[in-house]
Scaffold this motif. Sequence first.
Motif, PDB file in Angstrom:
ATOM      1  N   LEU A 127     -14.140  10.562 -59.771  1.00  0.00           N
ATOM      2  CA  LEU A 127     -13.169   9.474 -59.860  1.00  0.00           C
ATOM      3  C   LEU A 127     -12.193   9.478 -58.681  1.00  0.00           C
ATOM      4  O   LEU A 127     -11.888   8.416 -58.124  1.00  0.00           O
ATOM      5  CB  LEU A 127     -12.404   9.577 -61.177  1.00  0.00           C
ATOM      6  CG  LEU A 127     -11.384   8.464 -61.455  1.00  0.00           C
ATOM      7  CD1 LEU A 127     -12.060   7.099 -61.431  1.00  0.00           C
ATOM      8  CD2 LEU A 127     -10.697   8.699 -62.799  1.00  0.00           C
ATOM      9  N   SER A 128     -11.692  10.647 -58.289  1.00  0.00           N
ATOM     10  CA  SER A 128     -10.715  10.699 -57.195  1.00  0.00           C
ATOM     11  C   SER A 128     -11.335  10.230 -55.880  1.00  0.00           C
ATOM     12  O   SER A 128     -10.698   9.511 -55.102  1.00  0.00           O
ATOM     13  CB  SER A 128     -10.158  12.111 -57.036  1.00  0.00           C
ATOM     14  OG  SER A 128     -11.172  13.020 -56.671  1.00  0.00           O
ATOM     15  N   LEU A 131     -11.612   6.437 -56.025  1.00  0.00           N
ATOM     16  CA  LEU A 131     -10.314   5.788 -55.863  1.00  0.00           C
ATOM     17  C   LEU A 131      -9.815   5.886 -54.422  1.00  0.00           C
ATOM     18  O   LEU A 131      -9.245   4.934 -53.884  1.00  0.00           O
ATOM     19  CB  LEU A 131      -9.294   6.415 -56.816  1.00  0.00           C
ATOM     20  CG  LEU A 131      -9.492   6.119 -58.298  1.00  0.00           C
ATOM     21  CD1 LEU A 131      -8.466   6.871 -59.130  1.00  0.00           C
ATOM     22  CD2 LEU A 131      -9.396   4.622 -58.568  1.00  0.00           C
ATOM     23  N   HIS A 132     -10.013   7.037 -53.782  1.00  0.00           N
ATOM     24  CA  HIS A 132      -9.614   7.192 -52.376  1.00  0.00           C
ATOM     25  C   HIS A 132     -10.354   6.184 -51.495  1.00  0.00           C
ATOM     26  O   HIS A 132      -9.767   5.581 -50.593  1.00  0.00           O
ATOM     27  CB  HIS A 132      -9.917   8.608 -51.893  1.00  0.00           C
ATOM     28  CG  HIS A 132      -8.821   9.597 -52.168  1.00  0.00           C
ATOM     29  ND1 HIS A 132      -7.545   9.452 -51.653  1.00  0.00           N
ATOM     30  CD2 HIS A 132      -8.801  10.739 -52.900  1.00  0.00           C
ATOM     31  CE1 HIS A 132      -6.798  10.460 -52.050  1.00  0.00           C
ATOM     32  NE2 HIS A 132      -7.529  11.260 -52.809  1.00  0.00           N
ATOM     33  N   LYS A 133     -11.641   6.020 -51.754  1.00  0.00           N
ATOM     34  CA  LYS A 133     -12.444   5.097 -50.953  1.00  0.00           C
ATOM     35  C   LYS A 133     -11.944   3.661 -51.101  1.00  0.00           C
ATOM     36  O   LYS A 133     -11.757   2.939 -50.108  1.00  0.00           O
ATOM     37  CB  LYS A 133     -13.909   5.187 -51.386  1.00  0.00           C
ATOM     38  CG  LYS A 133     -14.843   4.287 -50.591  1.00  0.00           C
ATOM     39  CD  LYS A 133     -16.289   4.448 -51.062  1.00  0.00           C
ATOM     40  CE  LYS A 133     -17.219   3.532 -50.280  1.00  0.00           C
ATOM     41  NZ  LYS A 133     -18.630   3.663 -50.726  1.00  0.00           N
ATOM     42  N   VAL A 134     -11.711   3.243 -52.348  1.00  0.00           N
ATOM     43  CA  VAL A 134     -11.244   1.873 -52.588  1.00  0.00           C
ATOM     44  C   VAL A 134      -9.819   1.691 -52.057  1.00  0.00           C
ATOM     45  O   VAL A 134      -9.478   0.631 -51.523  1.00  0.00           O
ATOM     46  CB  VAL A 134     -11.318   1.539 -54.090  1.00  0.00           C
ATOM     47  CG1 VAL A 134     -10.760   0.141 -54.357  1.00  0.00           C
ATOM     48  CG2 VAL A 134     -12.756   1.627 -54.588  1.00  0.00           C
ATOM     49  N   ALA A 142      -0.671   1.933 -54.547  1.00  0.00           N
ATOM     50  CA  ALA A 142      -0.766   2.301 -55.962  1.00  0.00           C
ATOM     51  C   ALA A 142      -2.068   3.037 -56.254  1.00  0.00           C
ATOM     52  O   ALA A 142      -2.088   4.049 -56.964  1.00  0.00           O
ATOM     53  CB  ALA A 142      -0.651   1.054 -56.837  1.00  0.00           C
ATOM     54  N   LEU A 143      -3.181   2.539 -55.718  1.00  0.00           N
ATOM     55  CA  LEU A 143      -4.466   3.214 -55.917  1.00  0.00           C
ATOM     56  C   LEU A 143      -4.485   4.585 -55.248  1.00  0.00           C
ATOM     57  O   LEU A 143      -5.059   5.540 -55.787  1.00  0.00           O
ATOM     58  CB  LEU A 143      -5.611   2.356 -55.366  1.00  0.00           C
ATOM     59  CG  LEU A 143      -6.130   1.225 -56.254  1.00  0.00           C
ATOM     60  CD1 LEU A 143      -7.221   0.458 -55.522  1.00  0.00           C
ATOM     61  CD2 LEU A 143      -6.663   1.760 -57.576  1.00  0.00           C
ATOM     62  N   ILE A 150      -5.350  12.022 -59.855  1.00  0.00           N
ATOM     63  CA  ILE A 150      -6.638  12.479 -60.383  1.00  0.00           C
ATOM     64  C   ILE A 150      -7.131  13.712 -59.624  1.00  0.00           C
ATOM     65  O   ILE A 150      -7.710  14.634 -60.210  1.00  0.00           O
ATOM     66  CB  ILE A 150      -7.688  11.352 -60.293  1.00  0.00           C
ATOM     67  CG1 ILE A 150      -7.225  10.112 -61.074  1.00  0.00           C
ATOM     68  CG2 ILE A 150      -9.033  11.838 -60.822  1.00  0.00           C
ATOM     69  CD1 ILE A 150      -7.044  10.325 -62.563  1.00  0.00           C
ATOM     70  N   ALA A 151      -6.890  13.749 -58.301  1.00  0.00           N
ATOM     71  CA  ALA A 151      -7.369  14.868 -57.488  1.00  0.00           C
ATOM     72  C   ALA A 151      -6.751  16.194 -57.922  1.00  0.00           C
ATOM     73  O   ALA A 151      -7.402  17.243 -57.854  1.00  0.00           O
ATOM     74  CB  ALA A 151      -7.070  14.607 -56.016  1.00  0.00           C
TER      75      ALA A 151
END
Length: 306
Positions: A127-128, A131-134, A142-143, A150-151
């Motif tokens: 998940l982390s 999210l980092h990629k997006v 915010a992302l 999460i990381a």
Amino acid sequence: MFSGAKGATRLSFLVVISLIVIKAAVSFMTGSLSILAQAVDSFLDLFAVGITYLAVRFAAKPADAEHPFGHGKAENVAAVIQAVLIFVAGGSIIYSAIRRAETTSALDSTEAGMIVMAVSILASIFLSRRLHKVAKQEDSMALEANAHNIATDVYSAAAVLAGLIIVRFTGWDIVDDILAGIVALLILKVGVDVVRNSFGGLVDVKLPEEEEAKIKAAITEHFRDEVVNFHKFRTRKAGNQRYIDLHLVMPRHITLEKAHAMCDHLEKDIKTKLRRTDITIHVEPCDGKCAACNIKCEKRLKPGEY
């Protein structure tokens, strides 16, 4: 379904809710405070995901009459709120660890706890990274803050897993309390990082040096063409939107059409280097002091003619 900023947020909801359920259940089964700390952390992640979802939707709204500069700062506000939640979680876990260390209570079913922590590590890594990629693609503060949240679960869950293994083979239950405190300290550090990264946008800190260097390079490459100089250069960022304004000095004999064309060219050039950029350029005529000018100008004045 899971593409883009909104899709990444939906994926976060799904993963985090699943982790909360299994961590809370296993914490109740084993009596492990470190797993409970993980469950609390995941619950705050869920709350943070909700804030992120609302912030991303609000920040994506176009500028309107009441918000002529857009809604980008909603993401910075969301990141600060997440930081506050992180501090609360870290403090409460440290307090619980100290109180529990004063009592004597043995852990049960540590094997179940180890399995859950292993699953949590894999889910958090997946998940982390997503999210980092997006966050990079969308340039979303915010992302990015949510990805950092999460990381930390990866490192803290790994510590808890190691602790449960130690408890399983040694019976030293105090290790669980110590690791709960370590997890809390990691959580607090993430809170500090989130505040540092997001607060600048609320007080209009300038863009990073490397981004300002790109802007200046786009302007200075025309110094021997149609641009004499520039000054009153200012930059800031709100959410994922950058704002730039400057005064551009051009030869005083140049036509309005040419001046406008140069401004259009600079805006287009800068926007190709930096996405989501709003640029305001004020054009000024040169002062005629040709001795201090390097531009190739047809109407260079002789000394004393200005």
